[in-house]
Design a protein around this motif. Structure first.
Motif, PDB file in Angstrom:
ATOM      1  N   ARG A 198       0.832  -1.208   0.000  1.00 47.76           N
ATOM      2  CA  ARG A 198       0.000   0.000   0.000  1.00 47.76           C
ATOM      3  C   ARG A 198       0.862   1.252   0.000  1.00 47.76           C
ATOM      4  O   ARG A 198       0.554   2.232  -0.674  1.00 47.76           O
ATOM      5  N   ARG A 199       1.952   1.229   0.766  1.00 43.24           N
ATOM      6  CA  ARG A 199       2.836   2.397   0.836  1.00 43.24           C
ATOM      7  C   ARG A 199       3.520   2.630  -0.516  1.00 43.24           C
ATOM      8  O   ARG A 199       3.619   3.782  -0.984  1.00 43.24           O
ATOM      9  N   ILE A 200       3.968   1.568  -1.156  1.00 40.07           N
ATOM     10  CA  ILE A 200       4.615   1.704  -2.458  1.00 40.07           C
ATOM     11  C   ILE A 200       3.660   2.317  -3.468  1.00 40.07           C
ATOM     12  O   ILE A 200       4.019   3.226  -4.229  1.00 40.07           O
ATOM     13  N   GLU A 201       2.404   1.844  -3.460  1.00 41.73           N
ATOM     14  CA  GLU A 201       1.407   2.394  -4.383  1.00 41.73           C
ATOM     15  C   GLU A 201       1.079   3.838  -4.027  1.00 41.73           C
ATOM     16  O   GLU A 201       0.983   4.699  -4.914  1.00 41.73           O
ATOM     17  N   ALA A 202       0.919   4.130  -2.747  1.00 38.72           N
ATOM     18  CA  ALA A 202       0.581   5.487  -2.317  1.00 38.72           C
ATOM     19  C   ALA A 202       1.690   6.475  -2.663  1.00 38.72           C
ATOM     20  O   ALA A 202       1.426   7.668  -2.873  1.00 38.72           O
ATOM     21  N   ASP A 203       2.921   5.989  -2.722  1.00 39.84           N
ATOM     22  CA  ASP A 203       4.050   6.848  -3.078  1.00 39.84           C
ATOM     23  C   ASP A 203       4.088   7.180  -4.562  1.00 39.84           C
ATOM     24  O   ASP A 203       4.958   7.934  -5.003  1.00 39.84           O
ATOM     25  N   GLY A 204       3.171   6.606  -5.345  1.00 39.91           N
ATOM     26  CA  GLY A 204       3.107   6.939  -6.757  1.00 39.91           C
ATOM     27  C   GLY A 204       3.724   5.921  -7.691  1.00 39.91           C
ATOM     28  O   GLY A 204       3.922   6.204  -8.872  1.00 39.91           O
ATOM     29  N   ALA A 205       4.007   4.718  -7.189  1.00 38.28           N
ATOM     30  CA  ALA A 205       4.617   3.698  -8.035  1.00 38.28           C
ATOM     31  C   ALA A 205       3.600   3.121  -9.016  1.00 38.28           C
ATOM     32  O   ALA A 205       2.412   3.012  -8.711  1.00 38.28           O
ATOM     33  N   THR A 206       4.074   2.761 -10.195  1.00 39.54           N
ATOM     34  CA  THR A 206       3.258   2.027 -11.164  1.00 39.54           C
ATOM     35  C   THR A 206       3.764   0.600 -11.333  1.00 39.54           C
ATOM     36  O   THR A 206       3.021  -0.266 -11.805  1.00 39.54           O
ATOM     37  N   ALA A 207       5.018   0.357 -10.966  1.00 42.84           N
ATOM     38  CA  ALA A 207       5.586  -0.985 -11.077  1.00 42.84           C
ATOM     39  C   ALA A 207       6.638  -1.173  -9.993  1.00 42.84           C
ATOM     40  O   ALA A 207       7.382  -0.241  -9.662  1.00 42.84           O
ATOM     41  N   PHE A 208       6.694  -2.380  -9.453  1.00 43.00           N
ATOM     42  CA  PHE A 208       7.691  -2.714  -8.432  1.00 43.00           C
ATOM     43  C   PHE A 208       8.097  -4.164  -8.636  1.00 43.00           C
ATOM     44  O   PHE A 208       7.276  -5.068  -8.547  1.00 43.00           O
ATOM     45  N   LEU A 209       9.373  -4.374  -8.952  1.00 42.05           N
ATOM     46  CA  LEU A 209       9.894  -5.714  -9.209  1.00 42.05           C
ATOM     47  C   LEU A 209      11.128  -5.959  -8.360  1.00 42.05           C
ATOM     48  O   LEU A 209      11.942  -5.040  -8.154  1.00 42.05           O
ATOM     49  N   VAL A 210      11.277  -7.184  -7.892  1.00 43.78           N
ATOM     50  CA  VAL A 210      12.458  -7.581  -7.131  1.00 43.78           C
ATOM     51  C   VAL A 210      12.993  -8.877  -7.722  1.00 43.78           C
ATOM     52  O   VAL A 210      12.240  -9.833  -7.924  1.00 43.78           O
ATOM     53  N   LEU A 211      14.283  -8.884  -8.016  1.00 45.65           N
ATOM     54  CA  LEU A 211      14.947 -10.086  -8.506  1.00 45.65           C
ATOM     55  C   LEU A 211      16.108 -10.428  -7.579  1.00 45.65           C
ATOM     56  O   LEU A 211      16.772  -9.522  -7.062  1.00 45.65           O
ATOM     57  N   GLN A 212      16.318 -11.714  -7.386  1.00 42.78           N
ATOM     58  CA  GLN A 212      17.503 -12.152  -6.662  1.00 42.78           C
ATOM     59  C   GLN A 212      18.059 -13.387  -7.345  1.00 42.78           C
ATOM     60  O   GLN A 212      17.314 -14.302  -7.706  1.00 42.78           O
ATOM     61  N   GLU A 213      19.374 -13.344  -7.557  1.00 44.40           N
ATOM     62  CA  GLU A 213      20.072 -14.414  -8.250  1.00 44.40           C
ATOM     63  C   GLU A 213      19.417 -14.729  -9.598  1.00 44.40           C
ATOM     64  O   GLU A 213      19.333 -15.877 -10.028  1.00 44.40           O
ATOM     65  N   GLY A 214      18.913 -13.695 -10.261  1.00 47.33           N
ATOM     66  CA  GLY A 214      18.351 -13.845 -11.587  1.00 47.33           C
ATOM     67  C   GLY A 214      16.919 -14.315 -11.644  1.00 47.33           C
ATOM     68  O   GLY A 214      16.357 -14.456 -12.729  1.00 47.33           O
ATOM     69  N   GLY A 215      16.292 -14.568 -10.490  1.00 49.62           N
ATOM     70  CA  GLY A 215      14.912 -15.023 -10.472  1.00 49.62           C
ATOM     71  C   GLY A 215      13.997 -13.973  -9.883  1.00 49.62           C
ATOM     72  O   GLY A 215      14.398 -13.181  -9.021  1.00 49.62           O
ATOM     73  N   LEU A 216      12.760 -13.944 -10.335  1.00 49.94           N
ATOM     74  CA  LEU A 216      11.786 -12.982  -9.824  1.00 49.94           C
ATOM     75  C   LEU A 216      11.338 -13.370  -8.419  1.00 49.94           C
ATOM     76  O   LEU A 216      10.905 -14.498  -8.185  1.00 49.94           O
ATOM     77  N   VAL A 217      11.457 -12.423  -7.508  1.00 48.62           N
ATOM     78  CA  VAL A 217      11.010 -12.620  -6.135  1.00 48.62           C
ATOM     79  C   VAL A 217       9.639 -11.980  -5.930  1.00 48.62           C
ATOM     80  O   VAL A 217       8.764 -12.522  -5.265  1.00 48.62           O
ATOM     81  N   ALA A 218       9.455 -10.802  -6.498  1.00 49.71           N
ATOM     82  CA  ALA A 218       8.182 -10.086  -6.379  1.00 49.71           C
ATOM     83  C   ALA A 218       7.975  -9.251  -7.626  1.00 49.71           C
ATOM     84  O   ALA A 218       8.927  -8.710  -8.197  1.00 49.71           O
ATOM     85  N   GLU A 219       6.727  -9.123  -8.046  1.00 48.87           N
ATOM     86  CA  GLU A 219       6.396  -8.331  -9.230  1.00 48.87           C
ATOM     87  C   GLU A 219       4.984  -7.785  -9.050  1.00 48.87           C
ATOM     88  O   GLU A 219       4.020  -8.550  -9.067  1.00 48.87           O
ATOM     89  N   PHE A 220       4.888  -6.471  -8.864  1.00 43.68           N
ATOM     90  CA  PHE A 220       3.595  -5.824  -8.643  1.00 43.68           C
ATOM     91  C   PHE A 220       3.426  -4.665  -9.603  1.00 43.68           C
ATOM     92  O   PHE A 220       4.376  -3.936  -9.894  1.00 43.68           O
ATOM     93  N   TYR A 221       2.187  -4.485 -10.084  1.00 40.65           N
ATOM     94  CA  TYR A 221       1.865  -3.375 -10.955  1.00 40.65           C
ATOM     95  C   TYR A 221       0.638  -2.654 -10.414  1.00 40.65           C
ATOM     96  O   TYR A 221      -0.271  -3.280  -9.881  1.00 40.65           O
ATOM     97  N   PHE A 222       0.648  -1.331 -10.557  1.00 42.83           N
ATOM     98  CA  PHE A 222      -0.446  -0.502 -10.051  1.00 42.83           C
ATOM     99  C   PHE A 222      -0.987   0.335 -11.196  1.00 42.83           C
ATOM    100  O   PHE A 222      -0.307   1.219 -11.703  1.00 42.83           O
ATOM    101  N   GLY A 223      -2.192   0.055 -11.604  1.00 38.20           N
ATOM    102  CA  GLY A 223      -2.768   0.739 -12.749  1.00 38.20           C
ATOM    103  C   GLY A 223      -2.928  -0.206 -13.920  1.00 38.20           C
ATOM    104  O   GLY A 223      -2.081  -1.074 -14.161  1.00 38.20           O
ATOM    105  N   ARG A 224      -3.994  -0.057 -14.649  1.00 32.87           N
ATOM    106  CA  ARG A 224      -4.317  -0.951 -15.751  1.00 32.87           C
ATOM    107  C   ARG A 224      -3.240  -0.916 -16.829  1.00 32.87           C
ATOM    108  O   ARG A 224      -2.831   0.136 -17.301  1.00 32.87           O
ATOM    109  N   GLY A 225      -2.775  -2.090 -17.202  1.00 32.03           N
ATOM    110  CA  GLY A 225      -1.808  -2.208 -18.292  1.00 32.03           C
ATOM    111  C   GLY A 225      -0.400  -1.783 -17.952  1.00 32.03           C
ATOM    112  O   GLY A 225       0.439  -1.660 -18.846  1.00 32.03           O
ATOM    113  N   ALA A 226      -0.100  -1.565 -16.668  1.00 33.84           N
ATOM    114  CA  ALA A 226       1.220  -1.044 -16.298  1.00 33.84           C
ATOM    115  C   ALA A 226       2.350  -1.983 -16.695  1.00 33.84           C
ATOM    116  O   ALA A 226       3.454  -1.536 -17.017  1.00 33.84           O
ATOM    117  N   GLN A 227       2.090  -3.301 -16.653  1.00 30.47           N
ATOM    118  CA  GLN A 227       3.167  -4.234 -16.980  1.00 30.47           C
ATOM    119  C   GLN A 227       3.506  -4.232 -18.460  1.00 30.47           C
ATOM    120  O   GLN A 227       4.580  -4.681 -18.860  1.00 30.47           O
TER     121      GLN A 227
END
Length: 351
Positions: free
Chosen positions: A50-79
């Motif tokens: 919620r904080r990431i979205e409230a801060d104005g983010a449209t996309a938030f991705l986390v990778l570790q060792e080349g693999g996706l750990v988290a992937e979030f999008y805010f807003g239609r079609g953002a990805q």
């Protein structure tokens, strides 16, 4: 089928709507990017999302060792939406400089810019090196608030405009954010290669990184006459494209067994060539390398590509970690929180 059954269509739709409202939209990893092991990693909490979205983010991705750990999008079609990489384009231009040096197309960082742009040879600007340009230390009388809008409004010939600047201070004696230095650096690369920066990026980065699928290739805007690439801005990329750039930096310029950018250049670009003495306590970033920003978080050194509206690609080598934060707005606090949230879901790599 009963309306009260757990997996009835009505309840599935209700839960889906609630998830979109409260926590953004997690996206399953596609075949072109394997997910990391779910067992080894934490997850983002609802409050963090919620904080990431409230801060104005449209996309938030986390990778570790080349693999996706988290992937979030805010807003239609953002990805799927190609975001304008203003600022992060400067980092890409620096990587292309390293690639051209590695290919032997450009001599090195200590080359004089005038070697490739003869108009600079007639006066004191002859002392400007490629290192000065990559470090934002040319000393030219470029003013970001005045000159960048003129360029972005599309009313100037880039070559004539940039060659019209004179020195304000001695090259290497002052650091300040200057898109003009990166515009000149892009012109140097184009002159040395005899092709546009956009074309070189396609062959040296986009194709090897797998970004040239139909309708996906990053698009880089040219100047009003279509001759010079706007090297410090106007590069349109999708969220996962940004993540791949971060992964390339993490892997020291190597991708699928091929060295796209020399390792030595990545090491130098990621190190603080310029230190922000006395400022590090007030901002996340404590130095600048070659088109890349330097920071230290929880005792761990890292590097970042930064852009407008809180765009950031963080790389933390000690954790084999890449964090992408894109948005429509975002201040220093928003960037710091995104970094903290990304680190919180990452596990310490096993030895």
């Amino acid at each position: 089928m009963s309306e009260t059954k757990l997996f009835s269509r009505g309840r599935l739709l209700w839960w889906a709507a609630l998830c979109l409202l409260l926590c953004g939209r997690p996206v399953a990893a596609q075949e072109d990017w394997p997910p990391a092991s779910a067992v080894r990693f934490g997850t983002l909490g609802a409050e963090q999302i919620r904080r990431i979205e409230a801060d104005g983010a449209t996309a938030f991705l986390v990778l570790q060792e080349g693999g996706l750990v988290a992937e979030f999008y805010f807003g239609r079609g953002a990805q799927f939406r190609a975001e304008p990489a203003q600022g992060i384009a400067s980092s890409v231009t620096a990587l292309l400089l390293g690639s051209a040096i590695g290919e032997g197309r450009i001599g090195g960082l200590e080359d004089r810019a005038a070697r490739y742009l003869p108009a600079l040879a007639a006066d004191a600007r002859d002392r400007i090196t490629l290192r000065h340009l990559a470090e934002n230390g040319s000393g030219l009388a470029w003013l970001e608030a005045r000159d960048l809008p003129r360029v972005l409004n599309g009313g100037v010939n880039m070559k004539r405009y940039m060659e019209g600047f004179r020195l304000d201070v001695e090259p290497g004696s002052r650091w300040r954010a200057a898109s003009g230095d990166i515009f000149l650096l892009g012109m140097v690369i184009e002159s040395a290669l005899g092709k546009s920066l956009a074309a070189y990026a396609s062959s040296r980065l986009w194709q090897p990184l797998g970004l040239t699928a139909a309708g996906r290739t990053p698009a880089w805007t040219m100047d009003v006459e279509g001759r010079n690439t706007l090297a410090a801005c106007c590069l349109h990329m999708r969220p996962r494209d940004f993540a791949r750039l971060g992964q390339l930096v993490l892997q020291q310029g190597r991708w699928n067994g091929k060295q796209l950018v020399p390792q030595r250049f990545i090491e130098e670009a990621s190190s603080a060539q310029v230190r922000f003495d006395g400022v590090s306590g007030a901002t996340l970033f404590d130095g600048y390398g070659l088109g890349l920003w330097h920071f230290t978080y929880a005792g761990l050194p890292g590097t970042a590509m930064l852009g407008e509206q809180g765009q950031a690609v963080f790389v933390v080598p000690a954790l084999s970690l890449v964090i992408v934060r894109l948005g429509v707005r975002g201040d220093a606090a928003a960037l710091a929180f995104a970094l903290q949230a990304g680190v919180s879901v990452a596990a310490t790599p096993q030895k």
